[in-house]
Design a protein around this motif. Structure first.
Motif, PDB file in Angstrom:
ATOM      1  N   LEU A  80      -3.978  18.446 -37.231  1.00  0.00           N
ATOM      2  CA  LEU A  80      -3.337  18.555 -38.532  1.00  0.00           C
ATOM      3  C   LEU A  80      -4.221  19.287 -39.540  1.00  0.00           C
ATOM      4  O   LEU A  80      -3.728  20.053 -40.375  1.00  0.00           O
ATOM      5  N   SER A  81      -5.546  19.073 -39.455  1.00  0.00           N
ATOM      6  CA  SER A  81      -6.482  19.775 -40.334  1.00  0.00           C
ATOM      7  C   SER A  81      -6.449  21.269 -40.064  1.00  0.00           C
ATOM      8  O   SER A  81      -6.431  22.088 -40.994  1.00  0.00           O
ATOM      9  N   GLN A  82      -6.445  21.645 -38.774  1.00  0.00           N
ATOM     10  CA  GLN A  82      -6.397  23.061 -38.412  1.00  0.00           C
ATOM     11  C   GLN A  82      -5.094  23.706 -38.853  1.00  0.00           C
ATOM     12  O   GLN A  82      -5.062  24.886 -39.222  1.00  0.00           O
ATOM     13  N   GLN A  83      -4.013  22.940 -38.824  1.00  0.00           N
ATOM     14  CA  GLN A  83      -2.722  23.465 -39.236  1.00  0.00           C
ATOM     15  C   GLN A  83      -2.543  23.440 -40.752  1.00  0.00           C
ATOM     16  O   GLN A  83      -1.573  23.983 -41.263  1.00  0.00           O
ATOM     17  N   GLY A  84      -3.483  22.801 -41.434  1.00  0.00           N
ATOM     18  CA  GLY A  84      -3.393  22.720 -42.890  1.00  0.00           C
ATOM     19  C   GLY A  84      -2.335  21.753 -43.377  1.00  0.00           C
ATOM     20  O   GLY A  84      -1.892  21.831 -44.518  1.00  0.00           O
ATOM     21  N   LYS A  85      -1.916  20.814 -42.530  1.00  0.00           N
ATOM     22  CA  LYS A  85      -0.867  19.863 -42.892  1.00  0.00           C
ATOM     23  C   LYS A  85      -1.479  18.586 -43.477  1.00  0.00           C
ATOM     24  O   LYS A  85      -2.584  18.202 -43.140  1.00  0.00           O
ATOM     25  N   ALA A  86      -0.710  17.919 -44.320  1.00  0.00           N
ATOM     26  CA  ALA A  86      -1.173  16.692 -44.958  1.00  0.00           C
ATOM     27  C   ALA A  86      -1.100  15.512 -43.997  1.00  0.00           C
ATOM     28  O   ALA A  86      -0.198  15.441 -43.155  1.00  0.00           O
ATOM     29  N   TYR A  87      -2.049  14.600 -44.136  1.00  0.00           N
ATOM     30  CA  TYR A  87      -2.017  13.371 -43.339  1.00  0.00           C
ATOM     31  C   TYR A  87      -2.859  12.301 -44.014  1.00  0.00           C
ATOM     32  O   TYR A  87      -3.670  12.586 -44.899  1.00  0.00           O
ATOM     33  N   VAL A  88      -2.637  11.062 -43.578  1.00  0.00           N
ATOM     34  CA  VAL A  88      -3.414   9.928 -44.084  1.00  0.00           C
ATOM     35  C   VAL A  88      -4.114   9.266 -42.905  1.00  0.00           C
ATOM     36  O   VAL A  88      -3.485   8.935 -41.902  1.00  0.00           O
ATOM     37  N   LEU A  89      -5.426   9.098 -43.032  1.00  0.00           N
ATOM     38  CA  LEU A  89      -6.207   8.367 -42.043  1.00  0.00           C
ATOM     39  C   LEU A  89      -6.271   6.916 -42.495  1.00  0.00           C
ATOM     40  O   LEU A  89      -6.778   6.612 -43.572  1.00  0.00           O
ATOM     41  N   VAL A  90      -5.725   6.022 -41.675  1.00  0.00           N
ATOM     42  CA  VAL A  90      -5.661   4.603 -41.991  1.00  0.00           C
ATOM     43  C   VAL A  90      -6.694   3.857 -41.152  1.00  0.00           C
ATOM     44  O   VAL A  90      -6.711   3.989 -39.929  1.00  0.00           O
ATOM     45  N   THR A  91      -7.555   3.078 -41.794  1.00  0.00           N
ATOM     46  CA  THR A  91      -8.638   2.384 -41.090  1.00  0.00           C
ATOM     47  C   THR A  91      -8.697   0.918 -41.502  1.00  0.00           C
ATOM     48  O   THR A  91      -8.670   0.597 -42.689  1.00  0.00           O
ATOM     49  N   LEU A  92      -8.774   0.036 -40.497  1.00  0.00           N
ATOM     50  CA  LEU A  92      -9.036  -1.372 -40.787  1.00  0.00           C
ATOM     51  C   LEU A  92     -10.529  -1.504 -41.051  1.00  0.00           C
ATOM     52  O   LEU A  92     -11.338  -1.392 -40.138  1.00  0.00           O
ATOM     53  N   VAL A  93     -10.907  -1.723 -42.296  1.00  0.00           N
ATOM     54  CA  VAL A  93     -12.329  -1.757 -42.650  1.00  0.00           C
ATOM     55  C   VAL A  93     -12.874  -3.174 -42.725  1.00  0.00           C
ATOM     56  O   VAL A  93     -14.076  -3.379 -42.808  1.00  0.00           O
ATOM     57  N   GLY A  94     -11.988  -4.146 -42.688  1.00  0.00           N
ATOM     58  CA  GLY A  94     -12.446  -5.533 -42.733  1.00  0.00           C
ATOM     59  C   GLY A  94     -11.333  -6.462 -42.307  1.00  0.00           C
ATOM     60  O   GLY A  94     -10.210  -6.353 -42.802  1.00  0.00           O
ATOM     61  N   VAL A  95     -11.617  -7.340 -41.357  1.00  0.00           N
ATOM     62  CA  VAL A  95     -10.615  -8.307 -40.914  1.00  0.00           C
ATOM     63  C   VAL A  95     -11.263  -9.684 -40.853  1.00  0.00           C
ATOM     64  O   VAL A  95     -12.469  -9.823 -40.635  1.00  0.00           O
ATOM     65  N   SER A  96     -10.457 -10.698 -41.057  1.00  0.00           N
ATOM     66  CA  SER A  96     -10.923 -12.076 -40.918  1.00  0.00           C
ATOM     67  C   SER A  96      -9.779 -12.908 -40.361  1.00  0.00           C
ATOM     68  O   SER A  96      -8.604 -12.600 -40.576  1.00  0.00           O
ATOM     69  N   GLY A  97     -10.140 -13.943 -39.635  1.00  0.00           N
ATOM     70  CA  GLY A  97      -9.112 -14.769 -39.031  1.00  0.00           C
ATOM     71  C   GLY A  97      -8.457 -14.046 -37.872  1.00  0.00           C
ATOM     72  O   GLY A  97      -9.036 -13.159 -37.234  1.00  0.00           O
ATOM     73  N   SER A  98      -7.232 -14.379 -37.598  1.00  0.00           N
ATOM     74  CA  SER A  98      -6.493 -13.798 -36.476  1.00  0.00           C
ATOM     75  C   SER A  98      -5.761 -12.544 -36.931  1.00  0.00           C
ATOM     76  O   SER A  98      -4.905 -12.589 -37.811  1.00  0.00           O
ATOM     77  N   THR A  99      -6.120 -11.393 -36.340  1.00  0.00           N
ATOM     78  CA  THR A  99      -5.487 -10.115 -36.670  1.00  0.00           C
ATOM     79  C   THR A  99      -5.148  -9.378 -35.385  1.00  0.00           C
ATOM     80  O   THR A  99      -5.800  -9.574 -34.351  1.00  0.00           O
ATOM     81  N   PRO A 100      -4.132  -8.497 -35.412  1.00  0.00           N
ATOM     82  CA  PRO A 100      -3.717  -7.803 -34.190  1.00  0.00           C
ATOM     83  C   PRO A 100      -4.737  -6.812 -33.656  1.00  0.00           C
ATOM     84  O   PRO A 100      -4.772  -6.542 -32.463  1.00  0.00           O
ATOM     85  N   ARG A 101      -5.594  -6.232 -34.509  1.00  0.00           N
ATOM     86  CA  ARG A 101      -6.608  -5.277 -34.065  1.00  0.00           C
ATOM     87  C   ARG A 101      -7.923  -5.567 -34.791  1.00  0.00           C
ATOM     88  O   ARG A 101      -7.954  -6.216 -35.836  1.00  0.00           O
ATOM     89  N   ASN A 102      -9.028  -5.046 -34.234  1.00  0.00           N
ATOM     90  CA  ASN A 102     -10.351  -5.286 -34.788  1.00  0.00           C
ATOM     91  C   ASN A 102     -10.685  -4.314 -35.918  1.00  0.00           C
ATOM     92  O   ASN A 102     -10.053  -3.255 -36.063  1.00  0.00           O
ATOM     93  N   SER A 103     -11.709  -4.664 -36.683  1.00  0.00           N
ATOM     94  CA  SER A 103     -12.195  -3.785 -37.734  1.00  0.00           C
ATOM     95  C   SER A 103     -12.663  -2.467 -37.124  1.00  0.00           C
ATOM     96  O   SER A 103     -13.291  -2.442 -36.069  1.00  0.00           O
ATOM     97  N   GLY A 104     -12.357  -1.357 -37.791  1.00  0.00           N
ATOM     98  CA  GLY A 104     -12.703  -0.037 -37.282  1.00  0.00           C
ATOM     99  C   GLY A 104     -11.544   0.661 -36.599  1.00  0.00           C
ATOM    100  O   GLY A 104     -11.615   1.865 -36.333  1.00  0.00           O
ATOM    101  N   THR A 105     -10.468  -0.061 -36.319  1.00  0.00           N
ATOM    102  CA  THR A 105      -9.290   0.540 -35.700  1.00  0.00           C
ATOM    103  C   THR A 105      -8.651   1.540 -36.663  1.00  0.00           C
ATOM    104  O   THR A 105      -8.543   1.282 -37.862  1.00  0.00           O
ATOM    105  N   LYS A 106      -8.233   2.686 -36.134  1.00  0.00           N
ATOM    106  CA  LYS A 106      -7.691   3.749 -36.982  1.00  0.00           C
ATOM    107  C   LYS A 106      -6.338   4.238 -36.458  1.00  0.00           C
ATOM    108  O   LYS A 106      -6.037   4.111 -35.268  1.00  0.00           O
ATOM    109  N   MET A 107      -5.591   4.823 -37.363  1.00  0.00           N
ATOM    110  CA  MET A 107      -4.383   5.555 -36.997  1.00  0.00           C
ATOM    111  C   MET A 107      -4.179   6.670 -38.012  1.00  0.00           C
ATOM    112  O   MET A 107      -4.749   6.633 -39.114  1.00  0.00           O
ATOM    113  N   VAL A 108      -3.405   7.673 -37.629  1.00  0.00           N
ATOM    114  CA  VAL A 108      -3.111   8.800 -38.510  1.00  0.00           C
ATOM    115  C   VAL A 108      -1.612   8.839 -38.762  1.00  0.00           C
ATOM    116  O   VAL A 108      -0.804   8.690 -37.840  1.00  0.00           O
ATOM    117  N   ILE A 109      -1.251   9.040 -40.021  1.00  0.00           N
ATOM    118  CA  ILE A 109       0.150   9.106 -40.414  1.00  0.00           C
ATOM    119  C   ILE A 109       0.395  10.418 -41.153  1.00  0.00           C
ATOM    120  O   ILE A 109      -0.280  10.719 -42.146  1.00  0.00           O
TER     121      ILE A 109
END
Length: 301
Positions: free
Chosen positions: A13-42
């Motif tokens: 997406l960067s090479q194509q010059g298109k917009a995107y959002v990088l989503v990152t779990l930067v802190g989790v506590s208790g029971s969560t579906p994924r660990n801290s540091g997990t990322k996705m791009v939207i």
């Protein structure tokens, strides 16, 4: 959900010059579906990887799309409780960092897949821009054109009609194998009148004839005066295809860098005005204090 992972998607997406959002779990506590540091791009239409699915991902996607609609680069931290009010019964907490990378606003249409056109595309393919490469001859395009992530090949028997499909403030480079085709394309751009750049490759004789023909067609002379002909930077000489291509690319880069600088200065001035206005409208009793001052108050006896 796309199969490409978040890092590959961000790079593409960067090479194509298109917009995107990088989503990152930067802190989790208790029971969560994924660990801290997990990322996705939207992006505006797609999602790559996952931060666990469910309503958390749904809310994150909705928030990311709101950021994308604003059309500017930004960062934001949101805190989510994975309780019944979020539709998930994990019971944990998640802090999510949203990093929005705005789309590149430079759209270029290059007409002509001759020697200079090929040399120019090889340079533009490495720059943060969207390029539409137009020619009426399919065989003129190199086989490796598909490897350029920010270049779209377009075969058209009437290339002048492709002008209408470009965004406002686009860049147009006219260098086909046919003088009449060059005239029709450049005239279509001039009649739009909302171009940022129009460069025409031409000899002195060709340029004089085109100016007379524009006049007979009642094309606005103020628009004609905006054209770049002879094309390219005067400081970069040479007649080899790559020399001409470097000159043209340099002119384009110089123009869009100047525009981006002016826009950044304008936005900065607006932010300063907004901050000053907010400061004036906020009572002194409601204003916050710096951490250093707050720490001194805590330590005071």
């Amino acid at each position: 959900m796309m199969t490409m992972n978040w890092s590959g998607a961000a790079n593409q997406l960067s090479q194509q010059g298109k917009a995107y959002v990088l989503v990152t779990l930067v802190g989790v506590s208790g029971s969560t579906p994924r660990n801290s540091g997990t990322k996705m791009v939207i992006s505006q239409d797609e999602m790559f990887d996952t931060i666990g699915g469910g309503h958390l991902e749904h809310k994150a996607t909705k928030h990311a799309r709101i950021m994308l609609d604003k059309g500017k680069s930004d960062q934001h931290l949101e805190h989510f409780q994975l309780a019944s009010n979020l539709g998930q019964c994990c019971g944990g907490n998640a802090s999510v960092l949203f990093e929005c990378f705005a789309a590149v606003g430079v759209n270029i249409m290059v007409f002509g897949a001759g020697h200079v056109g090929k040399a120019l595309i090889s340079i533009l393919a490495e720059l943060p821009c969207h390029v539409t490469w137009v020619d009426c001859r399919e065989e003129q395009f190199p086989s490796h054109v598909e490897t350029y992530p920010n270049v779209t090949k377009l075969v058209s028997d009437e290339p002048e009609y492709e002008v209408a499909n470009m965004h406002k403030n686009s860049y147009f480079v006219v260098m086909t194998h046919n003088h009449q085709m060059d005239f029709e394309i450049s005239q279509a751009v001039l009649k739009r009148g909302d171009f940022c750049y129009l460069g025409l490759i031409a000899s002195d004789t060709k340029w004089r004839r085109f100016q007379q023909r524009y006049k007979h067609r009642e094309v606005d002379p103020l628009q004609v005066a905006r054209m770049s002909c002879p094309i390219g930077l005067a400081e970069v000489g040479g007649k080899l295809p790559m020399e001409v291509a470097i000159s043209v690319a340099g002119e384009i880069v110089n123009l869009y860098q100047s525009e981006q600088k002016a826009l950044a200065e304008q936005n900065q001035a607006l932010e300063v005005d907004s901050t000053q206005l907010k400061s004036k409208s906020t009572p002194a009793s409601q204003k916050g204090i710096f951490w250093k001052e707050f720490k001194e108050l805590l330590n005071a006896d």
